[in-house]
Design an enzyme around this catalytic site. Structure first.
Site, PDB file in Angstrom:
ATOM      1  N   TYR A 138       0.796  -1.228   0.000  1.00  0.00           N
ATOM      2  CA  TYR A 138       0.000   0.000   0.000  1.00  0.00           C
ATOM      3  C   TYR A 138       0.825   1.273   0.000  1.00  0.00           C
ATOM      4  O   TYR A 138       0.260   2.368  -0.078  1.00  0.00           O
ATOM      5  CB  TYR A 138      -0.986  -0.014   1.182  1.00  0.00           C
ATOM      6  CG  TYR A 138      -2.220  -0.818   0.884  1.00  0.00           C
ATOM      7  CD1 TYR A 138      -3.094  -0.432  -0.135  1.00  0.00           C
ATOM      8  CD2 TYR A 138      -2.510  -1.981   1.588  1.00  0.00           C
ATOM      9  CE1 TYR A 138      -4.223  -1.181  -0.429  1.00  0.00           C
ATOM     10  CE2 TYR A 138      -3.641  -2.735   1.301  1.00  0.00           C
ATOM     11  CZ  TYR A 138      -4.499  -2.325   0.284  1.00  0.00           C
ATOM     12  OH  TYR A 138      -5.618  -3.061  -0.018  1.00  0.00           O
ATOM     13  N   GLU A 219      -6.028 -28.775   8.709  1.00  0.00           N
ATOM     14  CA  GLU A 219      -5.955 -28.039   7.445  1.00  0.00           C
ATOM     15  C   GLU A 219      -6.857 -26.817   7.430  1.00  0.00           C
ATOM     16  O   GLU A 219      -6.416 -25.706   7.145  1.00  0.00           O
ATOM     17  CB  GLU A 219      -6.320 -28.962   6.273  1.00  0.00           C
ATOM     18  CG  GLU A 219      -6.375 -28.233   4.936  1.00  0.00           C
ATOM     19  CD  GLU A 219      -6.985 -29.063   3.817  1.00  0.00           C
ATOM     20  OE1 GLU A 219      -7.262 -28.476   2.749  1.00  0.00           O
ATOM     21  OE2 GLU A 219      -7.204 -30.275   4.001  1.00  0.00           O
ATOM     22  N   ASP A 272      -7.993 -32.879   4.312  1.00  0.00           N
ATOM     23  CA  ASP A 272      -8.939 -33.554   3.420  1.00  0.00           C
ATOM     24  C   ASP A 272      -8.220 -34.638   2.626  1.00  0.00           C
ATOM     25  O   ASP A 272      -7.026 -34.518   2.324  1.00  0.00           O
ATOM     26  CB  ASP A 272      -9.548 -32.554   2.432  1.00  0.00           C
ATOM     27  CG  ASP A 272     -10.548 -31.608   3.087  1.00  0.00           C
ATOM     28  OD1 ASP A 272     -11.096 -31.963   4.141  1.00  0.00           O
ATOM     29  OD2 ASP A 272     -10.767 -30.512   2.530  1.00  0.00           O
TER      30      ASP A 272
END
Length: 391
Positions: A138, A219, A272
């Site tokens: 920024y 996760e 997963d």
């Protein structure tokens, strides 16, 4: 002062304790702590001197009427990566480089941006102040174009100067969370007890204290929060849970590494049963190609895969309608992981990935809710931990 016991009986942790003993024994036979076990930061004077050397090279090139060039190790080629099972993925000592030329239309802007950020880093280090990567972006968002551009340049500078990224006085905005049997003192003197709820991961702390039997890396934030709702940390006390909310940021990886180096407790991953989850687990365990130049500070090869294993889906009779077909991108990712050098020393991992490849199906951890809403915290994880169901 030790934490008050709240979890299962001592007998529950027998297999975990045996696993920890084997981890400690492997460290001893390997000659003590693994190479790079201490996260040494480069001193301010070292960083300043490195930047000054770079600028001096530019001045010398200009004096010779030559176009200045930045030469950076190529972090995007597997040819430049070597694998050691005690460290993970790291840059080869002699690897190909890429040149960012100041007189090339293709790279002149990148050259200028590197020079600009080098100047900002020099001022930060000189004044002993810090900024986030977001702060850097920024300062001139139109010039940089995107946060990704800034992130890549900072990694390139860290690689070029051969200093840990944190030594550049540029920080990542933390997104990782921690909960469980851990306490520490923050830089401002605040005493943090992670048993009281979730805490945002920070690296400005001292006096880490825990009596945890294991660390569970989760996760996804949704699964992490569900385990907290199910009071998992208290039921399995003493333990620690961490989530990087998907692909882990640098602070989360450094924090997990710090916990391992300090306490050498077993660390497990819950991801997963899909290529993306496996990729995330590999980043924690063996590191990433992009950050291979800093592998010693980030990787924990002792990490084990607790679940969700593709073989669990058949073992638990998870119905096919709750599974998800692998996409073309999934199959490409899975093929890529299977070709990586660390898979050869993980035959059980390979077998699980081959099960996924053969079935052409994947599953999220939430698939276990088919068995019961709290099956993950009440049955699945306790049984895995008690009977050694990790690979």
């Amino acid at each position: 002062m030790a934490f008050a016991p709240m979890g299962p009986e001592t007998s529950f942790f027998v297999v975990l304790d045996q696993h920890r003993a084997s981890l400690l024994a492997s460290l001893t036979t390997g000659g003590g702590k693994p190479e790079g076990g201490d996260m040494r930061l480069a001193s301010s004077s070292e960083v300043l001197a490195s930047i000054e050397n770079v600028i001096q090279d530019i001045v010398v090139s200009l004096a010779r009427n030559e176009a200045p060039v930045f030469t950076i190790d190529n972090r995007t080629s597997w040819e430049n990566i070597k694998f050691e099972d005690s460290v993970g993925l790291q840059m080869a000592s002699h690897c190909t480089t890429r040149k960012i030329k100041s007189d090339s239309p293709k790279s002149v802007k990148n050259f200028a941006l590197i020079l600009k950020i080098l100047s900002m880093i020099y001022k930060l280090v000189q004044s002993n102040t810090y900024a986030t990567k977001r702060d850097i972006y920024y300062t001139d968002s139109q010039l940089f174009g995107s946060q990704t551009v800034v992130d890549n340049i900072i990694n390139d500078i860290s690689c070029m100067l051969k200093v840990p990224r944190r030594s550049l006085h540029i920080l990542s905005t933390s997104k990782g969370l921690i909960a469980g049997n851990l306490r520490f003192i923050e830089e401002d003197g605040t005493k943090v007890h992670c048993t009281c709820g979730t805490t945002l991961i920070s690296l400005d702390f001292t006096d880490l204290v825990t009596d945890a039997k294991f660390l569970l890396i989760v996760e996804k934030d949704a699964t992490f929060q569900r385990l907290l709702d199910d009071n998992f940390c208290n039921k399995m006390s003493p333990c620690i849970m961490v989530t990087g909310k998907g692909v882990p940021d640098l602070n989360t990886r450094l924090f997990v590494k710090k916990l391992w180096d300090t306490f050498h407790i077993p660390i497990f991953t819950l991801v997963d049963a899909d290529p993306h989850g496996i990729e995330i687990m590999c980043i924690y365990k063996y590191g990433s190609m992009a950050m291979s130049f800093e592998a010693h500070n980030l990787t924990v090869p002792a990490i084990r895969w607790l679940g969700l294993l593709p073989s669990d889906l058949k073992r638990l009779n998870i119905p096919k309608e709750t599974l998800i077909p692998l996409t073309k991108q999934d199959q490409m990712k899975l093929d890529s992981i299977l070709k990586r050098p660390y898979v050869t020393c993980q035959p059980f991992w390979r077998k699980e990935m081959e099960i996924m490849a053969d079935s052409k199906m994947k599953a999220e951890i939430q698939a276990l809710t088919f068995l019961s809403s709290d099956y993950l915290s009440r049955v699945y994880l306790p049984n895995k931990l008690k009977f050694g169901g990790w690979i």
